[in-house]
Design a protein around this motif. Structure first.
Motif, mmCIF file in Angstrom:
data_model
loop_
_atom_site.group_PDB
_atom_site.id
_atom_site.type_symbol
_atom_site.label_atom_id
_atom_site.label_comp_id
_atom_site.label_asym_id
_atom_site.label_seq_id
_atom_site.Cartn_x
_atom_site.Cartn_y
_atom_site.Cartn_z
ATOM 1 N N GLN A 1 6.166 -13.988 -4.154
ATOM 2 C CA GLN A 1 6.225 -12.595 -4.584
ATOM 3 C C GLN A 1 5.067 -12.347 -5.542
ATOM 4 O OE1 GLN A 1 8.581 -10.141 -3.516
ATOM 5 N NE2 GLN A 1 6.963 -8.893 -4.420
ATOM 6 N N TRP A 2 3.978 -11.790 -5.008
ATOM 7 C CA TRP A 2 2.811 -11.497 -5.832
ATOM 8 C C TRP A 2 2.955 -10.133 -6.500
ATOM 9 C CZ3 TRP A 2 0.028 -13.389 -0.963
ATOM 10 C CH2 TRP A 2 -0.199 -14.774 -1.063
ATOM 11 N N SER A 3 2.023 -9.795 -7.367
ATOM 12 C CA SER A 3 2.086 -8.519 -8.082
ATOM 13 C C SER A 3 1.965 -7.334 -7.136
ATOM 14 C CB SER A 3 0.985 -8.456 -9.144
ATOM 15 O OG SER A 3 -0.305 -8.588 -8.527
ATOM 16 N N PHE A 4 1.253 -7.517 -6.034
ATOM 17 C CA PHE A 4 1.077 -6.424 -5.076
ATOM 18 C C PHE A 4 2.085 -6.486 -3.930
ATOM 19 C CE2 PHE A 4 -1.714 -9.922 -3.891
ATOM 20 C CZ PHE A 4 -1.377 -10.146 -2.552
ATOM 21 N N GLY A 5 3.021 -7.433 -3.984
ATOM 22 C CA GLY A 5 4.048 -7.504 -2.958
ATOM 23 C C GLY A 5 4.141 -8.866 -2.307
ATOM 24 N N GLN A 6 4.957 -8.932 -1.299
ATOM 25 C CA GLN A 6 5.160 -10.171 -0.548
ATOM 26 C C GLN A 6 4.699 -9.973 0.887
ATOM 27 O OE1 GLN A 6 9.265 -11.651 0.112
ATOM 28 N NE2 GLN A 6 8.534 -13.605 -0.704
ATOM 29 N N LEU A 7 3.970 -10.972 1.424
ATOM 30 C CA LEU A 7 3.445 -10.912 2.785
ATOM 31 C C LEU A 7 4.198 -11.887 3.685
ATOM 32 C CD1 LEU A 7 -0.402 -10.899 2.048
ATOM 33 C CD2 LEU A 7 1.144 -8.935 2.277
ATOM 34 N N THR A 8 4.329 -11.519 4.954
ATOM 35 C CA THR A 8 4.944 -12.388 5.945
ATOM 36 C C THR A 8 4.118 -12.346 7.224
ATOM 37 O OG1 THR A 8 6.382 -10.606 6.739
ATOM 38 C CG2 THR A 8 7.287 -12.091 5.061
ATOM 39 N N ALA A 9 4.198 -13.424 8.001
ATOM 40 C CA ALA A 9 3.554 -13.486 9.305
ATOM 41 C C ALA A 9 4.436 -14.295 10.244
ATOM 42 C CB ALA A 9 2.162 -14.117 9.203
ATOM 43 N N GLY B 1 8.992 -3.748 -3.665
ATOM 44 C CA GLY B 1 10.006 -2.833 -4.169
ATOM 45 C C GLY B 1 10.717 -2.118 -3.035
ATOM 46 N N PRO B 2 10.733 -0.781 -3.065
ATOM 47 C CA PRO B 2 11.454 -0.043 -2.028
ATOM 48 C C PRO B 2 10.667 0.115 -0.720
ATOM 49 C CG PRO B 2 10.511 1.487 -3.597
ATOM 50 C CD PRO B 2 10.205 0.113 -4.120
ATOM 51 N N TRP B 3 9.426 -0.383 -0.664
ATOM 52 C CA TRP B 3 8.557 -0.162 0.487
ATOM 53 C C TRP B 3 8.427 -1.421 1.347
ATOM 54 C CZ3 TRP B 3 6.694 4.483 1.951
ATOM 55 C CH2 TRP B 3 6.707 5.520 0.999
ATOM 56 N N THR B 4 8.395 -1.230 2.631
ATOM 57 C CA THR B 4 8.040 -2.294 3.570
ATOM 58 C C THR B 4 7.158 -1.693 4.659
ATOM 59 O OG1 THR B 4 9.965 -1.953 5.017
ATOM 60 C CG2 THR B 4 10.205 -3.543 3.206
ATOM 61 N N VAL B 5 6.182 -2.456 5.100
ATOM 62 C CA VAL B 5 5.308 -2.063 6.197
ATOM 63 C C VAL B 5 5.210 -3.259 7.159
ATOM 64 C CG1 VAL B 5 3.005 -1.329 6.907
ATOM 65 C CG2 VAL B 5 3.998 -0.470 4.763
ATOM 66 N N ASP B 6 5.388 -2.995 8.433
ATOM 67 C CA ASP B 6 5.308 -4.047 9.455
ATOM 68 C C ASP B 6 4.316 -3.630 10.526
ATOM 69 O OD1 ASP B 6 7.615 -6.069 8.856
ATOM 70 O OD2 ASP B 6 8.492 -4.086 8.558
ATOM 71 N N TYR B 7 3.491 -4.582 10.919
ATOM 72 C CA TYR B 7 2.482 -4.343 11.963
ATOM 73 C C TYR B 7 2.631 -5.447 13.006
ATOM 74 C CZ TYR B 7 -1.933 -2.588 13.879
ATOM 75 O OH TYR B 7 -2.893 -2.013 14.674
#
Length: 959
Positions: A795-803, A850-856
């Motif tokens: 969990q970084w300051s700008f969010g969490q990434l997944t792949a 936080g309340p945002w998620t983006v998936d590509y």
């Protein structure tokens, strides 16, 4: 007859030893988080009946949870599963074939409005669908008795997760589990109520999708329950909305491959005035009747009819369902459950106005072949009788497409009922825990298909025959003057509304027991055993007009049958080594299942597996399994029917190859013969002499979860999987590929050739008989690789990434008949509206803060080749000189395709739990590659997305 696959103890021991000697690599398509698995309580994972936390890491299972389903932005769970990298061609609502082609040979009907799943390109009949570990009833859409489950009967909103075992599992689950097992786990409880609303639309005209569901539930000390109401509606998209689909019957060929049944009519007969056969059509519309020959001209390609704009790119469908289940803890060790579902579907398919083909050249094999026009018919412009007698008559073919009757519309009303109840619990004995369950389930899928726009051929025969016989309600028929000459009174007499019904029933009882027997140095020796009884009933009842052979549509007869099964299984797991150098753990598993069928007897199937955890980070796995698939009701008892296959007759003039011309002459085909229509009727049906398919499968693979990538500065978790699979299937139940059989017959030039058996031509050269019934046809051999990688950042300051990257590479796919001849379907080839891409890959990227998620998501399909077929000789056939046994008419290439999907969601900062989301599938509007051999709409709807982008919005409220 008994199918005996039993093994002696020595043989079993040799197989076990062989497995231990193999280089072991597992085939999990999705890595199981081993650290998480150690925290699991006693569970049962698809692929093993033994309950226990260690078992969770022993089987290669891909898990899709409810969040993954939501992120797909689709309303059908069938559409979601068809995006798996290992998924093959399967039925979905982009198919618009509801009887206008006819009946497939397995008696299943066309499944209009259904969505099925194919794994490993072995067909949906070879995938076992379970719901909460119990079998689900097969679909029916009013046109046959299917062997596949319609995933549209299972609402997406009731699903907690889906476990997909891509491995043979007949020893554990019985028939059908050759390519894999899909276990859909439903939601048991919910904290309060929830509402979800969804709306989406294609960039094409039409195709709006809406859905909504409301659910509520609760959980207490001794109870839990969940109730869900769902609604899904999908609107139609006409083929005319896209030029590629609606402009031409075969893209790139103009009218050359369109229908010879035209609104003005085509008439082929021997004209005594000219002393030769003529093929003529009226110059236009003649409300008062044309004069022959002044108002007629020679029929040419320009006169052919383009039926494509009348089809649908997306079929409309509406589904409503209610699902409920409850569990009550009778005591600390015994729980009773009950669940039920009712799902109703209304769907529609559409085709161009139904053509009327009459005379011996029609090749229907039915009443239409013997219908002509009497000289006393008041509208007959020729002044003499058109006699259909193939020996003495003068008529060859009449083709008329009455636009006045409107398009053919096939409406399906489908109801699915499911009820299950049972008990499960545990008990202790000699300081060991044992787990048991008993279950009962009863289910039914019933359907009615109503067909509008079809004709009674017996009434047409009477209306065209001697005027003296056209009495009572009979109205003389005018098919000669072009559009508008068939009056409402004529239509009322020759049209009828067709009603067909079909039904599938499944009822069963199961009992299971598992636990630990004794301790070995490396752990407990565990087992699972059980009994299962199932009863299948199925029937298909076509309209009385169809049964009488008087329908102008595709003829069929009633089908009915039933069978029952008693099965017993035993599964064992032995931990052999533990916490030794090079052996963090070594387990050997074995399973066997005996099945006794009322239709063919008994069969025993075995499976062996090895799991070797080399050290904490690396696990190697391998399995060897026997499998089988019993012939189903439609395959056994399916009555004779007809399928109008799109075929290219090599004997149709002009013939460029002198050798082919000579062979056609030897087969008795006149040199002047020209195939009148791109469709040739073949005879389909079941076969009561069919025996079960048998298979042997081998899987090997590895799961690598490096500790150096766990809870580090750049990675919270990394799992890498690599797997190999090989499946060898014998006695495959299928019909010969009709085009290949016809090509081989002509190539032989011998009417007594094995390939020509069942193919009959009349005196005009037209094929009026083609036996294409089911057989135990040879074998299928397929192999390939799966690769997967799952990464999750800290969990970084700008969010969490997944792949999440999943890929399937098909190394080999060969189908052979009994003589060893290769069938055309293979890797990298498009054939019969299905494809086997060499590589299919899906990469998902995610960001959450936080309340945002983006998936590509990116979905890749490798390039394909296909036979030019009806496009041969046209510029669209890109490589006319590239000829192969499965591409005898030249090669057309379908380029690689990559789709891009994006979705964003936001949890709204209000006092209640509200989340809104929006997404676009096929973000850049990528069109599917043109397919010149596909039956409808110029593309393969089982492999590619619909034209253009799909946008949607969604809102979820919990309270």
């Amino acid at each position: 007859m008994n199918i005996k696959l039993r093994r002696s103890p020595l043989t079993l021991a040799m197989h076990a030893a062989g497995l231990l000697a193999l280089p072991l690599f597992a085939t999990p398509v999705f890595a199981q988080d081993q650290q998480q698995a150690t925290k699991l309580e006693v569970i049962e994972v698809t692929g093993s009946r033994i309950k226990g936390s260690d078992i969770a890491t022993q089987v290669p299972v891909l898990t899709i949870n409810s969040d993954d389903i939501e992120k797909a932005g689709l309303t059908s769970i069938g559409d979601v599963l068809q995006q798996l990298s290992s998924s093959g061609s399967a039925l979905n609502t982009k198919f618009n074939s509801a009887g206008n082609f006819g009946f497939p040979p397995d008696g299943s009907g066309v499944g209009s409005g259904s969505a099925t799943l194919d794994l490993r390109h072995l067909g949906s009949k070879r995938v076992l669908i379970l719901v909460d570990g119990l079998r689900w009833v097969n679909e029916t859409s009013g046109s046959g008795v299917s062997a596949s489950v319609d995933l549209n009967t299972i609402p997406a909103s009731i699903i907690d997760r889906i476990e997909i075992l891509q491995d043979g599992a007949s020893s554990l689950y019985g028939s059908d589990a050759i390519a894999g097992v899909v276990n859909i786990i439903t939601k048991r409880s919910q904290n309060g109520a929830a509402v979800n609303l969804y709306a989406g639309d294609y960039s094409l005209k039409g195709g709006k999708n809406t859905s909504g569901n409301a659910s509520f539930g609760a959980k207490g000390d001794r109870y839990e329950f969940f109730v869900d109401f769902s609604h899904v509606k999908q609107n139609a998209i006409s083929s005319s909305a896209k030029a590629q689909a609606g402009a031409e019957c075969v893209p790139g060929t103009g009218l050359a491959n369109c229908s010879s049944a035209t609104p003005t009519g085509r008439f082929i007969f021997f004209d005594p005035a000219v002393g030769d056969v003529v093929s003529v059509t009226p110059n236009g519309a003649f409300p008062n009747g044309p004069s022959y020959p002044s108002d007629f001209h020679h029929f040419t390609t320009a006169d052919r009819f383009n039926f494509a704009p009348y089809n649908l790119l997306m079929t409309p469908s509406e589904r409503n369902a209610v699902f409920a289940q409850a569990r009550y803890h009778i005591s600390d060790n015994v729980t009773w459950y009950v669940k039920g579902l009712y799902n109703t579907r209304k769907s529609l398919n559409q085709a161009a106005p139904e053509p009327i083909f009459l005379g011996p050249g029609a090749g229907t094999g039915g009443l239409a072949d013997s219908v002509g026009v009497d000289v006393t018919n008041p509208y007959n412009p020729f002044g003499f009788t058109l006699d259909p007698d193939p020996a003495t008559g003068n008529l060859i073919l009449i083709g008329r497409r009455p636009l006045e009757g409107g398009p053919r519309q096939y409406r399906q009303d489908v109801d699915t009922y499911y009820f299950a109840t049972g008990l499960d619990g545990s008990f202790g004995l000699a300081d060991r825990d044992y787990y048991w369950d008993v279950n009962f389930f009863d289910s039914k899928n019933s359907a009615t298909q109503t067909v509008n726009g079809t004709y009674n051929i017996a009434h047409i025969q009477r209306a065209l025959g001697p005027l003296a016989d056209c009495t009572g309600s009979c109205v003389p028929l005018n098919i000669f003057g072009g559009p508008g000459t068939i009056t409402p009174a004529m239509l009322q007499y020759i049209q009828y509304i067709e009603h067909d019904t079909s039904e599938n029933k499944l009822k069963g009882w199961t009992a299971n027991l598992s636990g630990e027997l004794f301790e070995l140095p490396a752990g407990a020796f565990s087992f699972a055993t059980g009994y299962e009884h199932r009863k299948y009933d199925g029937s298909y009842t076509p309209d009385a007009v169809v049964v009488a052979g008087e329908s102008n549509g595709v003829p069929s007869l009633p089908t009915a049958g039933s069978y029952s099964i008693n099965e017993y299984y035993l599964e064992l797991n032995a931990p052999l080594l533990k916490d030794m150098p090079g052996f963090k753990a070594l387990d050997l598993s074995a399973a066997t299942r005996y099945s006794d069928y009322s239709t063919f007897g008994g069969t025993t199937n075995n499976k062996f597996g090895v799991r070797w955890q080399v050290y904490d980070d690396l696990t190697l796995r391998s399995t060897w399994a026997e499998g089988f698939r019993a012939p189903t009701i439609g395959e056994l008892f399916g009555s004779p029917a007809r399928f109008d296959a799109t075929l290219q007759d090599p004997c149709s003039a002009p013939i460029a190859d002198p050798a082919t011309a000579a062979n056609c002459a030897a087969l008795g085909v006149p040199a002047s013969y020209s195939q009148p229509n791109p469709q040739i009727s073949v005879r389909t049906g079941g076969n009561r002499n069919l025996q079960p398919e048998t298979s042997k499968s081998f899987t090997a693979g590895a799961v690598y979860s490096p500790g150096w990538a766990a809870d580090s500065g750049w990675s919270q978790r990394l799992d890498i999987t690599l797997g190999y699979y090989r499946i060898n299937l014998k006695n495959a139940i299928q019909a010969p590929d009709a085009q290949t059989q016809l090509n081989r017959c002509v190539a032989s030039g011998d009417p007594n050739s094995a390939f020509c058996q069942g193919i009959h031509r009349n005196a005009t050269g037209n094929i009026d008989g083609f036996n294409n019934t089911l057989q135990n046809l040879g074998r299928i051999d397929t192999s390939g690789w799966d690769f997967g990688a799952v990464w999750k950042s800290p969990q970084w300051s700008f969010g969490q990434l997944t792949a999440n990257w999943q890929s399937t590479y098909v190394e080999k796919y060969e189908a052979k008949n009994e003589a060893g001849d290769l069938e055309p379907r293979t890797v990298g080839i498009e054939v019969t509206d299905s494809a086997i891409p060499r590589l299919t890959s899906v990469l998902g990227l995610g960001w959450a803060q936080g309340p945002w998620t983006v998936d590509y998501k990116l979905r890749y399909i490798s390039p394909l080749k296909e036979d030019c077929a009806g496009a041969a000789g046209f510029p669209i056939c890109t490589s006319p000189n590239e000829v192969a046994p499965n591409r005898p008419d030249g090669t057309h290439r379908l380029g690689a395709v990559t789709y891009h999907d994006i979705r964003a969601s936001w949890k709204v900062p209000v006092n209640f739990d509200l989340t809104v989301a929006a997404g676009i599938n096929n973000l850049w509007g990528k069109n599917p590659p043109i397919c010149v051999s596909c039956s409808l709409n110029g593309y393969d709807a089982s492999t590619y997305d619909l034209y253009g982008r799909f946008s949607y919005v969604e809102a979820s409220l919990k309270f």
